[in-house]
Enzyme design. Structure first.
Site, PDB file in Angstrom:
ATOM      1  N   ARG A   1       0.593  -1.693  -0.142  1.00 33.28           N
ATOM      2  CA  ARG A   1      -0.240  -0.007  -0.238  1.00 33.28           C
ATOM      3  C   ARG A   1       1.146   1.033  -0.047  1.00 33.28           C
ATOM      4  NH1 ARG A   1      -5.006   1.233  -1.257  1.00 33.28           N
ATOM      5  NH2 ARG A   1      -6.017   2.456  -0.420  1.00 33.28           N
TER       6      ARG A   1
ATOM      7  N   THR B   1      -9.189  -0.929  -9.708  1.00 32.58           N
ATOM      8  CA  THR B   1      -8.433  -1.313 -10.022  1.00 32.58           C
ATOM      9  C   THR B   1      -8.329  -2.037 -10.967  1.00 32.58           C
ATOM     10  OG1 THR B   1      -8.500  -0.484  -7.642  1.00 32.58           O
ATOM     11  CG2 THR B   1      -7.223  -2.416  -8.141  1.00 32.58           C
TER      12      THR B   1
ATOM     13  N   THR C   1      -3.507  -1.536  -8.014  1.00 33.84           N
ATOM     14  CA  THR C   1      -3.784  -0.383  -8.243  1.00 33.84           C
ATOM     15  C   THR C   1      -3.374   0.818  -8.256  1.00 33.84           C
ATOM     16  OG1 THR C   1      -6.370   1.165  -7.661  1.00 33.84           O
ATOM     17  CG2 THR C   1      -4.766   0.172  -6.245  1.00 33.84           C
TER      18      THR C   1
ATOM     19  N   GLU D   1      -5.313   3.783  -8.040  1.00 37.10           N
ATOM     20  CA  GLU D   1      -6.695   4.430  -7.266  1.00 37.10           C
ATOM     21  C   GLU D   1      -7.725   4.602  -7.821  1.00 37.10           C
ATOM     22  OE1 GLU D   1      -9.110   4.424  -5.620  1.00 37.10           O
ATOM     23  OE2 GLU D   1      -9.989   6.428  -5.185  1.00 37.10           O
TER      24      GLU D   1
ATOM     25  N   GLU E   1      -3.806   7.566  -4.241  1.00 37.64           N
ATOM     26  CA  GLU E   1      -4.059   6.130  -3.670  1.00 37.64           C
ATOM     27  C   GLU E   1      -4.831   7.393  -1.989  1.00 37.64           C
ATOM     28  OE1 GLU E   1      -5.973   3.522  -3.556  1.00 37.64           O
ATOM     29  OE2 GLU E   1      -3.700   3.564  -5.007  1.00 37.64           O
TER      30      GLU E   1
ATOM     31  N   SER F   1      -7.779   0.969   2.609  1.00 39.50           N
ATOM     32  CA  SER F   1      -8.023  -0.314   0.727  1.00 39.50           C
ATOM     33  C   SER F   1      -9.517  -0.538   1.232  1.00 39.50           C
ATOM     34  CB  SER F   1      -7.369  -0.995   0.718  1.00 39.50           C
ATOM     35  OG  SER F   1      -7.225  -1.498  -0.876  1.00 39.50           O
TER      36      SER F   1
END
Ligand code: GLU
Length: 594
Positions: free
Chosen positions: A106, A404, A422, A424, A443, A470
């Protein structure tokens, strides 16, 4: 239409094949929603990417080698959903140890970020302005995740895993309707950045369907990563260009859009890691379901909903009661997600308690078979579950992008990867790093800009080095330590309900996998109305659900699943969408009849 216009339209239609013949010579590889076979399988949204994965498996690579190669290829052909400028989560099953592990790639906020990252003059800035900005760009996690995955489980070097994607970026691929539409949707903001305009609006327009699209800058960037490793990004020249693009977005002179810069630094890149995390795990119908723990809410929310549903035999329910319970379980688990889940390094997230059967039982008790609950429903307290109890004010479900991509791979040894990645929003922040050929994520807009419900603690406010919550839900299901099913989807917060719907469709309702994926979808996320696709609303069950008090709003498309499952004879089935996003690409190394 005046006759002269009709004539010129007809003439131009007739001319199309002549003027664009070189482009139309390129043929798109077939899309297939299902492939059964031995030697390994791959399912992704894109035929070129799936083929690259199959080539890796055929040459002896394992599921992780193939997953990294496919992900890098999707950075070429599906660049508005994912790429090296973004992040993701990977769930891995190791056939040798029968263990499931996860990696958290992430994005993180800059060290200078605080809870007011998106607040100006005491108020949240408009969401759309935050999206197209340097402010929303988090440190990309995808390259570091590739490196960690290959180090831990792979047999390929990064050099080898990225080579096919580099070749694809250089040689080019055939533009399909989805690619063309995604540029068209984003044309106004892409046109405002010199780098993005040059790459995706050559000649001032989106690349036409059927034309060949090449990305030599991205090919060179991949080559740099192959040569120097991911340090090229986290410590090197690619990173310097990335930081410059965030701090001073390459806005076209004269553009009127307000593009806020971000405060990302070289030190933020240097400090980034993609840690291994304990998976979220629940038992469901005697199977073990593994998902992604926080900072994704995927594992806890899918898991809690399954635990809630465990209290009834869904296979024996009528179609209407099945859907009613699916919607109510989603509603309740979203109430808890919104209240409790954020980055566990910053908030005290009760992951284990959210996944406990005792907590789910206390929530399932609120479901009335004759009447839908009214949202927003209040959360429960997983630390102190009280049957049918709620605790505090409901917290709303904020908006998340929906574009995504998810890929699923199994190899000949039985290893499995479910990988969701992804940038986003469709097109991310809209900023291509100049000279580097990839888009930056937005993101950080997955954080709450201000507490979603005043007075309710919000574990998802921005913070220094923090990961935004997420919804990505890469999922692997085991039966006595052996894999039976793996899947995932894009769709922002609707990822969770999509994965839940496919899991229950397959495991409880006995739908064949492709049918479970193709089934019309609905997504209830603790809002007054449930989002539903037109085909769901047209089905007879929709009226019966309305009679129970459900309300619906129509949504064009929800999710885009890819999945694999093991057949009793040891072969694998890869499955993808028959039509959503233009249809996915399931492939097997040695295909055979289903
Ligand atoms: N940013 C979202 C998340 O992390 C995913 C967005 C999408 O599905 O496009 O959950």
């Amino acid at each position: 239409m005046p006759r002269s216009t009709v004539a010129s339209v007809l003439a131009s239609l007739l001319l199309v094949p002549l003027v664009t013949s070189p482009a139309h010579a390129a043929r798109e590889a077939p899309r297939l929603p299902e492939a059964v076979g031995a030697g390994g399988v791959v399912s992704s949204v894109d035929p070129d990417a799936s083929q690259i994965g199959i080539d890796v498996l055929r040459r002896g690579g394992n599921a992780v080698d193939a997953a990294v190669a496919v992900a890098a290829a999707l950075g070429v052909t599906d660049p508005f959903s994912a790429g090296m400028g973004g992040g993701g989560f990977l769930v891995h099953y190791d056939a040798r140890t029968q263990r499931v592990s996860t990696l958290d790639g992430r994005e993180t906020a800059p060290a200078s970020a605080d809870a007011d990252l998106f607040v100006e003059d005491g108020a949240a800035i408009p969401f759309a302005e935050a999206v197209t900005s340097g402010l929303s760009v988090g440190v990309p996690g995808t390259p570091r995740l590739w490196q960690r995955a290959l180090q831990r489980w792979g047999t390929y070097s990064l050099d080898r895993a990225l080579r096919p994607a580099e070749d694809l970026a250089r040689r080019g691929f055939t533009v399909d309707a989805t690619f063309n539409r995604q540029v068209t949707d984003n044309a106004a903001r892409f046109a405002d950045f010199t780098s993005t305009r040059a790459l995706y609006l050559p000649a001032g327009a989106p690349p036409p369907v059927g034309s060949t699209f090449r990305n030599p800058d991205l090919a060179d960037t991949y080559r740099e990563l192959r040569r120097d490793g991911v340090d090229a990004l986290y410590r090197g020249a690619v990173g310097r260009d990335l930081v410059a693009a965030v701090r001073q977005p390459p806005v076209v002179p004269g553009a009127t859009r307000e593009v806020r810069p971000g405060d990302l630094t070289a030190a933020d890149l240097r400090h980034y890691d993609a840690p291994r995390r304990e998976p979220g795990q629940v038992r469901y119908r005697g199977l073990d379901v593994f998902g992604m723990a926080p900072p994704s809410s995927g594992g806890t929310t899918v898991g809690e909903a399954l635990n809630i549903l465990e209290t009834t035999d869904l296979g024996a329910e009528s179609p209407v009661q099945y859907l009613h319970r699916f919607l109510e379980a989603s509603r309740l688990s979203f109430a808890d997600r919104n209240r409790w889940v954020g980055d566990p390094a910053f908030a005290d997230v009760p992951t284990r308690e959210l996944l406990s059967q005792r907590f789910a039982d206390s929530r399932a008790c609120l479901i009335d078979p004759t009447k839908a609950l009214t949202s927003p429903v209040a959360p429960g307290d997983p630390r102190n579950p009280v049957p049918c109890g709620t605790s505090g004010e409901p917290a709303a479900t904020p908006y998340e992008g929906t574009d995504t991509t998810h890929l699923t791979v199994a190899d000949r040894w039985g290893d499995v990867v479910a990988f969701t990645l992804t940038i986003e929003q469709e097109g991310g922040s809209g900023i291509v790093v100049p000279g580097r050929g990839f888009l930056l994520n937005n993101e950080l807009t997955d954080f709450s800009f201000t507490p979603v419900t005043p007075g309710v603690p919000d574990p998802n406010l921005p913070g220094p080095g923090k990961r935004p919550r997420s919804s990505m839900s890469p999922t692997i299901v085991l039966d006595h330590g052996e894999p039976v099913l793996a899947l995932g989807s894009p769709g922002g917060a609707s990822i969770i309900t999509t994965v839940l719907q496919v899991l229950t469709g397959r495991l409880d309702r006995g739908q064949p996998l492709v049918q479970a994926i193709a089934a019309p979808r609905a997504s209830q996320r603790n809002t007054v109305s449930t989002q539903a696709e037109a085909a769901f609303l047209a089905a007879p069950e929709a009226q019966s659900l309305r009679d129970l008090g459900h309300r619906f709003t129509s949504s064009r498309e929800i999710g885009s699943v890819t999945a694999v499952e093991r057949l009793p004879d040891g072969r694998w089935r890869a499955a993808a969408e028959p039509t959503r996003r233009g249809g996915g690409a399931a492939r097997a190394v040695r295909p055979s009849r289903p």
